[in-house]
Each structure stands twice: as C-alpha cells, then as structure tokens.
Design a protein around this motif. Structure first.
Motif, PDB file in Angstrom:
ATOM      1  N   PRO A 137       0.826  -1.220   0.000  1.00 17.77           N
ATOM      2  CA  PRO A 137       0.000   0.000   0.000  1.00 17.77           C
ATOM      3  C   PRO A 137       0.854   1.262   0.000  1.00 17.77           C
ATOM      4  CG  PRO A 137      -0.770  -1.580   1.643  1.00 17.77           C
ATOM      5  CD  PRO A 137       0.552  -2.080   1.158  1.00 17.77           C
ATOM      6  N   GLY A 138       0.478   2.223  -0.849  1.00 19.17           N
ATOM      7  CA  GLY A 138       1.175   3.494  -0.891  1.00 19.17           C
ATOM      8  C   GLY A 138       0.448   4.529  -0.053  1.00 19.17           C
ATOM      9  N   GLU A 139       0.954   5.760  -0.082  1.00 18.26           N
ATOM     10  CA  GLU A 139       0.369   6.822   0.735  1.00 18.26           C
ATOM     11  C   GLU A 139      -1.060   7.140   0.310  1.00 18.26           C
ATOM     12  OE1 GLU A 139       1.673   8.118   3.467  1.00 18.26           O
ATOM     13  OE2 GLU A 139       3.271   6.625   3.159  1.00 18.26           O
ATOM     14  N   ASP A 140      -1.359   7.022  -0.996  1.00 18.28           N
ATOM     15  CA  ASP A 140      -2.717   7.312  -1.466  1.00 18.28           C
ATOM     16  C   ASP A 140      -3.731   6.372  -0.826  1.00 18.28           C
ATOM     17  OD1 ASP A 140      -1.545   9.202  -3.028  1.00 18.28           O
ATOM     18  OD2 ASP A 140      -1.784   8.126  -4.928  1.00 18.28           O
ATOM     19  N   GLU A 141      -3.352   5.095  -0.696  1.00 16.83           N
ATOM     20  CA  GLU A 141      -4.240   4.113  -0.069  1.00 16.83           C
ATOM     21  C   GLU A 141      -4.332   4.331   1.430  1.00 16.83           C
ATOM     22  OE1 GLU A 141      -4.502  -0.145  -1.565  1.00 16.83           O
ATOM     23  OE2 GLU A 141      -2.513   0.439  -2.263  1.00 16.83           O
ATOM     24  N   LYS A 142      -3.201   4.593   2.043  1.00 19.17           N
ATOM     25  CA  LYS A 142      -3.164   4.749   3.502  1.00 19.17           C
ATOM     26  C   LYS A 142      -4.002   5.930   3.963  1.00 19.17           C
ATOM     27  CE  LYS A 142       1.378   2.606   4.070  1.00 19.17           C
ATOM     28  NZ  LYS A 142       2.802   2.826   4.461  1.00 19.17           N
ATOM     29  N   ALA A 143      -4.210   6.899   3.046  1.00 16.76           N
ATOM     30  CA  ALA A 143      -5.005   8.069   3.418  1.00 16.76           C
ATOM     31  C   ALA A 143      -6.489   7.743   3.488  1.00 16.76           C
ATOM     32  CB  ALA A 143      -4.769   9.191   2.403  1.00 16.76           C
ATOM     33  N   PHE A 144      -6.896   6.642   2.871  1.00 14.14           N
ATOM     34  CA  PHE A 144      -8.326   6.326   2.800  1.00 14.14           C
ATOM     35  C   PHE A 144      -8.709   5.047   3.546  1.00 14.14           C
ATOM     36  CE2 PHE A 144      -8.074   9.268  -0.733  1.00 14.14           C
ATOM     37  CZ  PHE A 144      -9.280   9.937  -0.671  1.00 14.14           C
ATOM     38  N   ILE A 145      -7.749   4.205   3.873  1.00 18.19           N
ATOM     39  CA  ILE A 145      -8.062   2.911   4.486  1.00 18.19           C
ATOM     40  C   ILE A 145      -7.482   2.842   5.886  1.00 18.19           C
ATOM     41  CG2 ILE A 145      -7.850   0.409   4.266  1.00 18.19           C
ATOM     42  CD1 ILE A 145      -7.597   0.734   1.294  1.00 18.19           C
ATOM     43  N   SER A 146      -8.315   2.491   6.845  1.00 20.34           N
ATOM     44  CA  SER A 146      -7.870   2.391   8.235  1.00 20.34           C
ATOM     45  C   SER A 146      -7.038   1.130   8.450  1.00 20.34           C
ATOM     46  CB  SER A 146      -9.081   2.368   9.174  1.00 20.34           C
ATOM     47  OG  SER A 146      -9.844   1.183   8.963  1.00 20.34           O
ATOM     48  N   ASP A 147      -6.267   1.124   9.530  1.00 21.21           N
ATOM     49  CA  ASP A 147      -5.461  -0.054   9.857  1.00 21.21           C
ATOM     50  C   ASP A 147      -6.351  -1.281  10.045  1.00 21.21           C
ATOM     51  OD1 ASP A 147      -3.173   1.468   9.770  1.00 21.21           O
ATOM     52  OD2 ASP A 147      -3.110   1.842  11.942  1.00 21.21           O
ATOM     53  N   LYS A 148      -7.556  -1.052  10.564  1.00 22.09           N
ATOM     54  CA  LYS A 148      -8.493  -2.151  10.800  1.00 22.09           C
ATOM     55  C   LYS A 148      -8.878  -2.818   9.487  1.00 22.09           C
ATOM     56  CE  LYS A 148     -12.799  -3.221  13.230  1.00 22.09           C
ATOM     57  NZ  LYS A 148     -13.904  -2.669  14.051  1.00 22.09           N
ATOM     58  N   LEU A 149      -9.145  -2.010   8.452  1.00 22.14           N
ATOM     59  CA  LEU A 149      -9.506  -2.580   7.153  1.00 22.14           C
ATOM     60  C   LEU A 149      -8.294  -3.173   6.444  1.00 22.14           C
ATOM     61  CD1 LEU A 149     -12.195  -0.258   5.517  1.00 22.14           C
ATOM     62  CD2 LEU A 149     -12.436  -2.610   6.315  1.00 22.14           C
ATOM     63  N   PHE A 150      -7.123  -2.566   6.636  1.00 20.50           N
ATOM     64  CA  PHE A 150      -5.906  -3.162   6.074  1.00 20.50           C
ATOM     65  C   PHE A 150      -5.690  -4.556   6.662  1.00 20.50           C
ATOM     66  CE2 PHE A 150      -3.984   1.079   4.786  1.00 20.50           C
ATOM     67  CZ  PHE A 150      -3.916   0.749   3.434  1.00 20.50           C
ATOM     68  N   THR A 198     -15.568   7.689   9.015  1.00 14.46           N
ATOM     69  CA  THR A 198     -15.436   8.800   9.962  1.00 14.46           C
ATOM     70  C   THR A 198     -13.983   9.030  10.372  1.00 14.46           C
ATOM     71  OG1 THR A 198     -15.896   7.264  11.800  1.00 14.46           O
ATOM     72  CG2 THR A 198     -17.745   8.500  10.882  1.00 14.46           C
ATOM     73  N   THR A 199     -13.213   7.953  10.467  1.00 13.62           N
ATOM     74  CA  THR A 199     -11.830   8.073  10.924  1.00 13.62           C
ATOM     75  C   THR A 199     -10.903   8.582   9.830  1.00 13.62           C
ATOM     76  OG1 THR A 199     -12.175   6.231  12.460  1.00 13.62           O
ATOM     77  CG2 THR A 199      -9.887   6.833  11.971  1.00 13.62           C
ATOM     78  N   MET A 200     -11.104   8.117   8.585  1.00  7.97           N
ATOM     79  CA  MET A 200     -10.166   8.411   7.516  1.00  7.97           C
ATOM     80  C   MET A 200     -10.555   9.603   6.652  1.00  7.97           C
ATOM     81  SD  MET A 200      -8.095   6.126   8.368  1.00  7.97           S
ATOM     82  CE  MET A 200      -6.868   6.469   7.112  1.00  7.97           C
ATOM     83  N   LEU A 201     -11.723  10.187   6.893  1.00  7.13           N
ATOM     84  CA  LEU A 201     -12.156  11.315   6.067  1.00  7.13           C
ATOM     85  C   LEU A 201     -11.167  12.487   6.099  1.00  7.13           C
ATOM     86  CD1 LEU A 201     -14.275  12.577   4.234  1.00  7.13           C
ATOM     87  CD2 LEU A 201     -15.516  13.342   6.273  1.00  7.13           C
ATOM     88  N   PRO A 202     -10.696  12.924   7.279  1.00  8.91           N
ATOM     89  CA  PRO A 202      -9.747  14.049   7.297  1.00  8.91           C
ATOM     90  C   PRO A 202      -8.467  13.763   6.508  1.00  8.91           C
ATOM     91  CG  PRO A 202     -10.648  13.661   9.485  1.00  8.91           C
ATOM     92  CD  PRO A 202     -11.049  12.492   8.640  1.00  8.91           C
ATOM     93  N   SER A 203      -7.879  12.576   6.690  1.00 11.27           N
ATOM     94  CA  SER A 203      -6.643  12.256   5.981  1.00 11.27           C
ATOM     95  C   SER A 203      -6.889  12.092   4.485  1.00 11.27           C
ATOM     96  CB  SER A 203      -6.010  10.979   6.550  1.00 11.27           C
ATOM     97  OG  SER A 203      -6.868   9.856   6.366  1.00 11.27           O
ATOM     98  N   GLY A 204      -8.071  11.593   4.113  1.00 10.88           N
ATOM     99  CA  GLY A 204      -8.405  11.455   2.702  1.00 10.88           C
ATOM    100  C   GLY A 204      -8.491  12.801   2.015  1.00 10.88           C
ATOM    101  N   VAL A 205      -9.176  13.741   2.650  1.00 13.79           N
ATOM    102  CA  VAL A 205      -9.295  15.097   2.096  1.00 13.79           C
ATOM    103  C   VAL A 205      -7.924  15.757   2.026  1.00 13.79           C
ATOM    104  CG1 VAL A 205     -10.243  17.399   2.484  1.00 13.79           C
ATOM    105  CG2 VAL A 205     -11.666  15.380   2.882  1.00 13.79           C
ATOM    106  N   SER A 206      -7.129  15.585   3.066  1.00 10.81           N
ATOM    107  CA  SER A 206      -5.786  16.165   3.098  1.00 10.81           C
ATOM    108  C   SER A 206      -4.926  15.612   1.966  1.00 10.81           C
ATOM    109  CB  SER A 206      -5.126  15.872   4.449  1.00 10.81           C
ATOM    110  OG  SER A 206      -3.789  16.330   4.483  1.00 10.81           O
ATOM    111  N   SER A 207      -5.059  14.303   1.691  1.00 11.65           N
ATOM    112  CA  SER A 207      -4.300  13.677   0.616  1.00 11.65           C
ATOM    113  C   SER A 207      -4.671  14.264  -0.739  1.00 11.65           C
ATOM    114  CB  SER A 207      -4.552  12.164   0.609  1.00 11.65           C
ATOM    115  OG  SER A 207      -3.996  11.554  -0.542  1.00 11.65           O
TER     116      SER A 207
END
Length: 224
Positions: free
Chosen positions: A56-69, A120-129
């Motif tokens: 997984p790259g940074e683009d994926e990590k911005a949208f997927i939580s550790d739980k889903l990974f 809810t958890t990954m929305l901020p990091s997704g938008v930031s990415s």
C-alpha cells in the motif's frame, strides 16, 4: 496468469493494476472516480495472494484504516500485481450482497460498523491527501472530473446489475419506473417545444412533436 475477482477467473499479467484487470475482464470492481484514488468505490478485500501484490502506498493509507488493512482491504486502482501466484479478491459490493443474501445479521452489523468507522476516521486524511496531490501537481482536477464523468455510467450500470441480481423481483418495477421517467421527459420536451416555438429537447428525451433530434453538423472555424 489467472486471478479471481468475486470467484470469477480473470486473465492478468504481472504489472497490471487490479482495477484494469477487472475492467478488461468485465469483472465487478467499481471506479466512480476513474481510478484517481479519491474515493473508495474500487475497495476490495484480498482473500489470498497478498504477497503477489504491491505494498500500500500513501494514497491508499489516506483512505483505508489499519483495521480494514488487517482485513485485507485495498484500493484496486492503486494495487499492482508484482508476481505470479494465486490471487483472490472480493469487492465491497459483493461482500455486502453475500451478507444480505445469507441473512447474516451479525455479519451485516459488523460490516456496517467497520465501514462507518473507516469513513469517519479516515475522512480528514483522505481530504488532506487530495489537497496535497492537487497542490503538488500529482492530481489534475480537470482530468479527474473527466474520469469521474466517464466512470459514472459503468458504475451506475454495475450498481443496478448488482441490485437486480440481489433482488430479482425488483426488475419489473425498475423497468416500469424507467419507462415512466422516459415518458415524462418526452412530454416535457413537447411542452417546451410548443412554448418556445422551437426544438427545445431535454437530455435523453425524444420530443413526440418532432421525433428524433436532428444531427448537428459541426463546422470548424479557424481564426487568422
């Protein structure tokens, strides 16, 4: 090599994206954003063969939580086949469909909680990415909008097909609704044509007063 998407065998080669493999084999992986990694419509669960896929790259990590990974979650538009082997993936839509068909209430609750937590958890990091990629020039907004527009049709068709496969008794009501909508558009176009005195047609409609719309001849104009 052969990989399996929702248990469907698909021909693939090392170096292919999972999303492109699905598209080439008409397998069910959504891509509303056109493969720009700005949504999660191409989310899949890797059931087998994670070692055959890119990390997984940074683009994926911005949208997927550790739980889903941990559950094998990946974005198909960012996941590349790096070596031959047995790869099996399940799309989010297919997992949801199987949960519903199996009347798996506990599974449905767990599924909903996991997806809700991820959103809810990954929305901020997704938008930031997304903002960061636009600012650095790695994401072109105009190009992205074009890809989104191109992906809406196939994505809508995929969603409709999945819905009908899950609830086949809804096929007739959907057909009736589609015919009613088409009739409403045709009637509205006829009224607009009468009021305007011209040929004002709504998108997707055929005015009953004028029949099919005439083809517009495009003439190139060059400036000196």
């Amino acid at each position: 090599m052969t990989i399996y998407i929702n248990d469907k065998p698909c021909e693939a080669q090392v170096g292919d994206l999972l999303l492109n493999t699905a598209k080439n084999n008409k397998a069910h992986i959504g891509y509303i954003c056109g493969g720009n990694a700005i949504c999660q419509s191409c989310f899949v669960y890797v059931l087998e063969g994670a070692d055959c896929l890119s990390q997984p790259g940074e683009d994926e990590k911005a949208f997927i939580s550790d739980k889903l990974f941990a559950e094998g979650g990946r974005l198909a538009c960012r996941t590349t086949i790096i070596k031959e082997g047995t790869v099996r993936v399940l799309t989010r839509a297919e997992k949801f469909r199987r949960t519903v068909l199996g009347l798996n209430v506990p599974g449905f609750i767990t599924y909903a909680q996991t997806i809700g937590y991820n959103v809810t958890t990954m929305l901020p990091s997704g938008v930031s990415s997304i903002v960061s990629r636009v600012q650095s020039g790695r994401l072109n907004p105009v190009d992205s909008l074009g890809k989104i527009a191109a992906g809406l049709g196939p994505a809508s068709l995929l969603a409709m097909n999945n819905f009908v496969e899950t609830f086949p008794f809804m096929q007739m009501p959907l057909d009736l609704a589609g015919n009613a909508a088409k009739g409403a558009l045709n009637a509205a176009s006829g009224v607009l044509c009468t009021v305007s005195g011209g040929r004002f047609h709504l998108p997707g409609s055929t005015c009953p007063s004028h029949g099919p719309q005439e083809t517009i001849e495009r003439v190139p104009i060059k400036s000196k």
